[in-house]
Design a protein around this motif. Structure first.
Motif, PDB file in Angstrom:
ATOM      1  N   TYR A   9       0.824  -1.211   0.000  1.00 48.88           N
ATOM      2  CA  TYR A   9       0.000   0.000   0.000  1.00 48.88           C
ATOM      3  C   TYR A   9       0.860   1.264   0.000  1.00 48.88           C
ATOM      4  O   TYR A   9       0.565   2.220  -0.728  1.00 48.88           O
ATOM      5  CB  TYR A   9      -0.941   0.025   1.205  1.00 48.88           C
ATOM      6  N   LYS A  10       1.932   1.279   0.776  1.00 51.67           N
ATOM      7  CA  LYS A  10       2.799   2.456   0.820  1.00 51.67           C
ATOM      8  C   LYS A  10       3.388   2.759  -0.553  1.00 51.67           C
ATOM      9  O   LYS A  10       3.365   3.895  -1.024  1.00 51.67           O
ATOM     10  CB  LYS A  10       3.932   2.245   1.835  1.00 51.67           C
ATOM     11  N   SER A  11       3.921   1.742  -1.203  1.00 48.82           N
ATOM     12  CA  SER A  11       4.594   1.966  -2.493  1.00 48.82           C
ATOM     13  C   SER A  11       3.605   2.371  -3.579  1.00 48.82           C
ATOM     14  O   SER A  11       3.847   3.329  -4.331  1.00 48.82           O
ATOM     15  CB  SER A  11       5.365   0.713  -2.911  1.00 48.82           C
ATOM     16  N   LEU A  12       2.481   1.669  -3.684  1.00 49.83           N
ATOM     17  CA  LEU A  12       1.522   1.973  -4.743  1.00 49.83           C
ATOM     18  C   LEU A  12       0.811   3.305  -4.505  1.00 49.83           C
ATOM     19  O   LEU A  12       0.601   4.082  -5.450  1.00 49.83           O
ATOM     20  CB  LEU A  12       0.499   0.844  -4.865  1.00 49.83           C
ATOM     21  N   ASN A  22      -6.739  -4.788  -5.946  1.00 50.14           N
ATOM     22  CA  ASN A  22      -7.662  -4.081  -5.049  1.00 50.14           C
ATOM     23  C   ASN A  22      -7.085  -2.751  -4.577  1.00 50.14           C
ATOM     24  O   ASN A  22      -7.799  -1.750  -4.471  1.00 50.14           O
ATOM     25  CB  ASN A  22      -8.002  -4.956  -3.843  1.00 50.14           C
ATOM     26  N   VAL A  23      -5.792  -2.736  -4.309  1.00 46.84           N
ATOM     27  CA  VAL A  23      -5.150  -1.481  -3.890  1.00 46.84           C
ATOM     28  C   VAL A  23      -5.166  -0.474  -5.031  1.00 46.84           C
ATOM     29  O   VAL A  23      -5.498   0.704  -4.845  1.00 46.84           O
ATOM     30  CB  VAL A  23      -3.703  -1.740  -3.417  1.00 46.84           C
ATOM     31  N   LEU A  24      -4.810  -0.926  -6.229  1.00 41.36           N
ATOM     32  CA  LEU A  24      -4.758  -0.016  -7.380  1.00 41.36           C
ATOM     33  C   LEU A  24      -6.128   0.582  -7.693  1.00 41.36           C
ATOM     34  O   LEU A  24      -6.250   1.798  -7.923  1.00 41.36           O
ATOM     35  CB  LEU A  24      -4.219  -0.766  -8.605  1.00 41.36           C
ATOM     36  N   GLU A  44      -8.656   0.850  -5.670  1.00 47.36           N
ATOM     37  CA  GLU A  44      -9.022   1.712  -4.544  1.00 47.36           C
ATOM     38  C   GLU A  44      -8.384   3.093  -4.695  1.00 47.36           C
ATOM     39  O   GLU A  44      -8.968   4.119  -4.320  1.00 47.36           O
ATOM     40  CB  GLU A  44      -8.556   1.075  -3.230  1.00 47.36           C
ATOM     41  N   LEU A  45      -7.199   3.139  -5.291  1.00 44.40           N
ATOM     42  CA  LEU A  45      -6.485   4.404  -5.496  1.00 44.40           C
ATOM     43  C   LEU A  45      -6.978   5.152  -6.733  1.00 44.40           C
ATOM     44  O   LEU A  45      -6.498   6.243  -7.019  1.00 44.40           O
ATOM     45  CB  LEU A  45      -4.977   4.142  -5.628  1.00 44.40           C
ATOM     46  N   GLY A  46      -7.905   4.581  -7.478  1.00 38.38           N
ATOM     47  CA  GLY A  46      -8.504   5.277  -8.611  1.00 38.38           C
ATOM     48  C   GLY A  46      -8.016   4.841  -9.971  1.00 38.38           C
ATOM     49  O   GLY A  46      -8.433   5.398 -10.998  1.00 38.38           O
ATOM     50  N   VAL A  47      -7.142   3.828 -10.023  1.00 40.24           N
ATOM     51  CA  VAL A  47      -6.675   3.306 -11.313  1.00 40.24           C
ATOM     52  C   VAL A  47      -7.772   2.423 -11.905  1.00 40.24           C
ATOM     53  O   VAL A  47      -8.349   1.587 -11.206  1.00 40.24           O
ATOM     54  CB  VAL A  47      -5.365   2.517 -11.154  1.00 40.24           C
ATOM     55  N   LEU A  48      -8.064   2.592 -13.181  1.00 39.25           N
ATOM     56  CA  LEU A  48      -9.114   1.818 -13.835  1.00 39.25           C
ATOM     57  C   LEU A  48      -8.617   0.414 -14.159  1.00 39.25           C
ATOM     58  O   LEU A  48      -7.488   0.238 -14.625  1.00 39.25           O
ATOM     59  CB  LEU A  48      -9.568   2.506 -15.114  1.00 39.25           C
ATOM     60  N   GLN A  49      -9.471  -0.593 -13.950  1.00 36.78           N
ATOM     61  CA  GLN A  49      -9.067  -1.960 -14.281  1.00 36.78           C
ATOM     62  C   GLN A  49      -8.744  -2.102 -15.766  1.00 36.78           C
ATOM     63  O   GLN A  49      -7.908  -2.923 -16.161  1.00 36.78           O
ATOM     64  CB  GLN A  49     -10.136  -2.963 -13.865  1.00 36.78           C
ATOM     65  N   GLU A  50      -9.367  -1.260 -16.585  1.00 36.30           N
ATOM     66  CA  GLU A  50      -9.099  -1.308 -18.033  1.00 36.30           C
ATOM     67  C   GLU A  50      -7.658  -0.911 -18.361  1.00 36.30           C
ATOM     68  O   GLU A  50      -7.139  -1.243 -19.439  1.00 36.30           O
ATOM     69  CB  GLU A  50     -10.059  -0.364 -18.773  1.00 36.30           C
ATOM     70  N   ASN A  51      -7.017  -0.166 -17.441  1.00 37.70           N
ATOM     71  CA  ASN A  51      -5.653   0.307 -17.663  1.00 37.70           C
ATOM     72  C   ASN A  51      -4.603  -0.529 -16.935  1.00 37.70           C
ATOM     73  O   ASN A  51      -3.451  -0.107 -16.807  1.00 37.70           O
ATOM     74  CB  ASN A  51      -5.522   1.769 -17.207  1.00 37.70           C
ATOM     75  N   ILE A  52      -5.004  -1.704 -16.478  1.00 33.18           N
ATOM     76  CA  ILE A  52      -4.084  -2.546 -15.704  1.00 33.18           C
ATOM     77  C   ILE A  52      -3.810  -3.848 -16.458  1.00 33.18           C
ATOM     78  O   ILE A  52      -4.730  -4.500 -16.949  1.00 33.18           O
ATOM     79  CB  ILE A  52      -4.670  -2.862 -14.310  1.00 33.18           C
ATOM     80  N   TRP A  53      -2.512  -4.199 -16.536  1.00 32.07           N
ATOM     81  CA  TRP A  53      -2.080  -5.448 -17.158  1.00 32.07           C
ATOM     82  C   TRP A  53      -1.424  -6.322 -16.093  1.00 32.07           C
ATOM     83  O   TRP A  53      -0.508  -5.878 -15.393  1.00 32.07           O
ATOM     84  CB  TRP A  53      -1.062  -5.173 -18.272  1.00 32.07           C
ATOM     85  N   THR A 107       2.466  16.867 -18.749  1.00 37.98           N
ATOM     86  CA  THR A 107       1.030  17.149 -18.709  1.00 37.98           C
ATOM     87  C   THR A 107       0.419  16.641 -17.405  1.00 37.98           C
ATOM     88  O   THR A 107       0.955  15.754 -16.756  1.00 37.98           O
ATOM     89  CB  THR A 107       0.317  16.495 -19.904  1.00 37.98           C
ATOM     90  N   THR A 108      -0.701  17.197 -17.023  1.00 34.37           N
ATOM     91  CA  THR A 108      -1.371  16.777 -15.785  1.00 34.37           C
ATOM     92  C   THR A 108      -2.045  15.422 -15.985  1.00 34.37           C
ATOM     93  O   THR A 108      -2.473  15.078 -17.083  1.00 34.37           O
ATOM     94  CB  THR A 108      -2.417  17.817 -15.352  1.00 34.37           C
ATOM     95  N   ARG A 109      -2.136  14.656 -14.892  1.00 34.08           N
ATOM     96  CA  ARG A 109      -2.765  13.334 -14.957  1.00 34.08           C
ATOM     97  C   ARG A 109      -3.626  13.119 -13.714  1.00 34.08           C
ATOM     98  O   ARG A 109      -3.359  13.681 -12.653  1.00 34.08           O
ATOM     99  CB  ARG A 109      -1.707  12.219 -15.012  1.00 34.08           C
ATOM    100  N   GLN A 110      -4.623  12.257 -13.878  1.00 31.88           N
ATOM    101  CA  GLN A 110      -5.446  11.788 -12.772  1.00 31.88           C
ATOM    102  C   GLN A 110      -5.257  10.267 -12.658  1.00 31.88           C
ATOM    103  O   GLN A 110      -4.806   9.622 -13.621  1.00 31.88           O
ATOM    104  CB  GLN A 110      -6.915  12.119 -13.020  1.00 31.88           C
ATOM    105  N   PRO A 111      -5.602   9.683 -11.510  1.00 35.31           N
ATOM    106  CA  PRO A 111      -5.429   8.220 -11.366  1.00 35.31           C
ATOM    107  C   PRO A 111      -6.075   7.424 -12.497  1.00 35.31           C
ATOM    108  O   PRO A 111      -5.537   6.387 -12.917  1.00 35.31           O
ATOM    109  CB  PRO A 111      -6.095   7.930 -10.018  1.00 35.31           C
ATOM    110  N   LYS A 112      -7.203   7.895 -13.002  1.00 33.27           N
ATOM    111  CA  LYS A 112      -7.889   7.158 -14.072  1.00 33.27           C
ATOM    112  C   LYS A 112      -7.095   7.136 -15.372  1.00 33.27           C
ATOM    113  O   LYS A 112      -7.379   6.338 -16.274  1.00 33.27           O
ATOM    114  CB  LYS A 112      -9.276   7.754 -14.321  1.00 33.27           C
ATOM    115  N   HIS A 113      -6.097   8.021 -15.503  1.00 37.91           N
ATOM    116  CA  HIS A 113      -5.277   8.070 -16.720  1.00 37.91           C
ATOM    117  C   HIS A 113      -4.066   7.147 -16.657  1.00 37.91           C
ATOM    118  O   HIS A 113      -3.425   6.905 -17.684  1.00 37.91           O
ATOM    119  CB  HIS A 113      -4.775   9.502 -16.964  1.00 37.91           C
ATOM    120  N   LEU A 114      -3.725   6.658 -15.472  1.00 32.53           N
ATOM    121  CA  LEU A 114      -2.487   5.889 -15.302  1.00 32.53           C
ATOM    122  C   LEU A 114      -2.624   4.473 -15.840  1.00 32.53           C
ATOM    123  O   LEU A 114      -3.635   3.812 -15.661  1.00 32.53           O
ATOM    124  CB  LEU A 114      -2.103   5.829 -13.822  1.00 32.53           C
ATOM    125  N   LYS A 115      -1.566   4.023 -16.478  1.00 32.51           N
ATOM    126  CA  LYS A 115      -1.504   2.651 -16.996  1.00 32.51           C
ATOM    127  C   LYS A 115      -0.478   1.885 -16.165  1.00 32.51           C
ATOM    128  O   LYS A 115       0.641   2.355 -15.959  1.00 32.51           O
ATOM    129  CB  LYS A 115      -1.129   2.657 -18.481  1.00 32.51           C
TER     130      LYS A 115
END
Length: 534
Positions: A12-15, A98-100, A102-111, A76-84
């Motif tokens: 949790y700390k690192s992510l 679950n941590v990602l 919860e932090l606002g990263v979209l499952q669609e942007n996760i591999w 450029t500015t970014r929001q958690p939903k923009h992160l891959k």
């Protein structure tokens, strides 16, 4: 291991820190922030040195504003939903997922990546049951995935749960990290999180001794190391009068604090030096922009080979070639020579004879083998230096700039800007290395069952707000007299130099504009690795 409290805290700390740095605190993730150029200008404008103030006045407010607009186009500015994000998932991908989310990263942007067939099948079932249908999960080792999938990720999380160098068969941890740097798979700014184990003597005595030798061989030539008691940086072991064999015994007797540094320094060097140098020396057209006289069987190529050989001219009285008398400036060639058996610390070391070359091979990005890799890095170290004899290797464009570069005619601020520093900038402009944000990178240590774990969250930046701001080599020839241009990129370079101060003698040495002890412009140092208790 995955359910342990310390592991969950580390995750949790690192992510969470990674997501925060790349979004709400994004302006601090780069080595130079948007306001740095203006702050340097303001600081020098109130200097007691009238010569510095006069030089500073040549940099106009319009140019500062233009660079700030350019910076905005790069960062450029970014929001958690923009992160891959990409990560090694194991049989239970939900721990990190679950941590990602919860932090606002979209499952669609996760591999999620997993190479083991059974673990992969289990992970797929878990994801489907947990209703994560849009997450991408791939059966592959991470190195291969990076090679065949040209995606840039903002965060890459590699929870290896193994030592940084492993003797076991299968995918190699360091090869995955080298591939990320080679294929520029990390966005800029971007964050790499790694998690490595340290075996104890009781768990694996041979593995412990091998790690001790690899660690000592890497850290011995470094100019600065962390003090194990405080975590602060100080002179390397050579400056303390400790000889190589003695240092190897010290490391084996107390491996943990040195292994901690070894992990961080190896990853830093891969991203900031190894891959960039290997790429540059193996790409003929790129190299020829600067050194086009190194044709096969040419006199310059012969002279370069003889010079590299002379670097290793050992003398029993402690003298000899540069690599022996100036370890810090030749740290990587020294270490690679040791791993390849060109420098012998102890005779008849069969373990190092086998695994030293294998370790080097895991750091190769473009070269054919470890010996080829070593020779090209050693040649690069020589070619990038400050030496009037180097002109025999220069392209006509570089020779023209070298001839007209008058560093001592305008002593600017704290350091004299020598030709090798300009050469560094021009080469890095086209070879596109990463730089590490020392101030924002963080590290943790915790125990998983009986195994010590070392987690690094390293922040990397391609610094294109510097390199793309500069003229290219042939454009620069007509700009040598334009002091405003020089001031602008030197002010930006000051910030980058403050990050590399204790870690890299290899580039941008002597590029300080404002003294490193000045408030607001202090040199950066890694924070001590924090221990997480269960």
């Amino acid at each position: 291991m995955y359910k342990e409290k310390a592991k969950n805290i580390a995750r949790y700390k690192s992510l969470s820190k990674a997501v925060s740095l790349l979004t709400e605190k994004r302006n601090t993730a780069t080595l130079t922030d948007r306001g740095y150029l203006k702050r340097v200008w303001n600081e020098i404008a109130k200097s007691e040195n009238s010569s510095d103030r006069k030089l500073n006045s040549y940099l106009s407010k319009d140019t500062i504003k233009r660079w700030e607009l350019f910076f905005d186009s790069i960062v450029t500015t970014r929001q958690p939903k923009h992160l891959k994000v990409a990560y090694l998932c194991g049989p239970d991908p939900l721990n990190d997922l679950n941590v990602l989310t919860e932090l606002g990263v979209l499952q669609e942007n996760i591999w999620a990546i997993e190479s083991d067939k059974k673990m992969y099948e289990t992970a797929v079932d878990v994801l489907l049951a947990a209703d994560f249908p849009f997450l991408k999960i791939i059966k592959s080792d991470f190195k291969s995935f990076i090679e065949y999938t040209p995606i840039k990720f903002d965060i890459i999380y590699l929870d290896f749960c193994d030592t940084i160098y492993s003797k076991r068969d299968g995918p190699k941890n360091l090869e995955a990290i080298t591939a990320i740097a080679k294929f520029q798979s990390l966005a800029s700014p971007g964050i790499l999180i790694t998690n490595f184990a340290l075996v104890s003597k009781e768990q694996d005595e041979k593995g412990y001794k091998l790690l001790s030798k690899l660690t000592a061989g890497y850290l011995y030539p470094k100019s600065f190391l962390e003090f194990k008691e405080t975590g602060r940086f100080g002179d390397g072991v050579e400056a303390e009068g400790i000889y190589d064999e003695d240092f190897f015994n010290i490391v084996e007797g107390d491996l943990a604090p040195y292994y901690s540094q070894f992990i961080t320094r190896v990853i830093m060097d891969i991203f900031c030096l190894n891959v960039q140098i290997d790429r540059f020396m193996n790409h003929l057209k790129q190299r020829n922009l600067f050194f086009d006289k190194l044709l096969y069987k040419s006199k310059p190529r012969y002279l370069l080979r003889k010079k590299i050989e002379s670097l290793f001219a050992f003398q029993p009285n402690g003298g000899g070639g540069d690599i022996f008398v100036d370890h810090g400036s030749w740290a990587l060639p020294w270490s690679f020579a040791y791993y390849l058996g060109l420098i012998l610390i102890t005779e008849d070391d069969e373990e190092m004879a086998e695994h030293g070359p294998k370790f080097v091979n895991q750091l190769i990005s473009y070269s054919k083998n470890g010996k080829d890799f070593f020779e090209k890095i050693a040649a690069f170290y020589y070619l990038k230096d400050e030496d009037s004899h180097l002109e025999i290797f220069y392209s006509d464009s570089l020779k023209k700039i070298a001839k007209d570069w008058r560093a001592f005619e305008k002593h600017i601020f704290c350091d004299v800007f020598l030709f090798h520093q300009l050469k560094d900038l021009l080469i890095r402009q086209v070879s596109v290395p990463y730089h590490i944000n020392i101030g924002k990178s963080k590290r943790w240590r915790y125990k998983a069952k009986e195994t010590e774990m070392y987690m690094d969250m390293l922040v990397f930046d391609e610094c294109r707000y510097l390199y793309d701001w500069m003229p290219t080599i042939d454009m620069l020839k007509s700009n040598l007299a334009n002091i405003e241009n020089e001031l602008s990129f030197r002010y930006i370079l000051d910030a980058i130099g403050k990050h590399k101060r204790w870690y890299f003698d290899e580039f941008f040495s002597g590029t300080v504009v404002i003294d490193q002890h000045t408030k607001g412009f202090k040199v950066k140092a890694l924070r001590k690795r924090r221990e997480i208790k269960s």
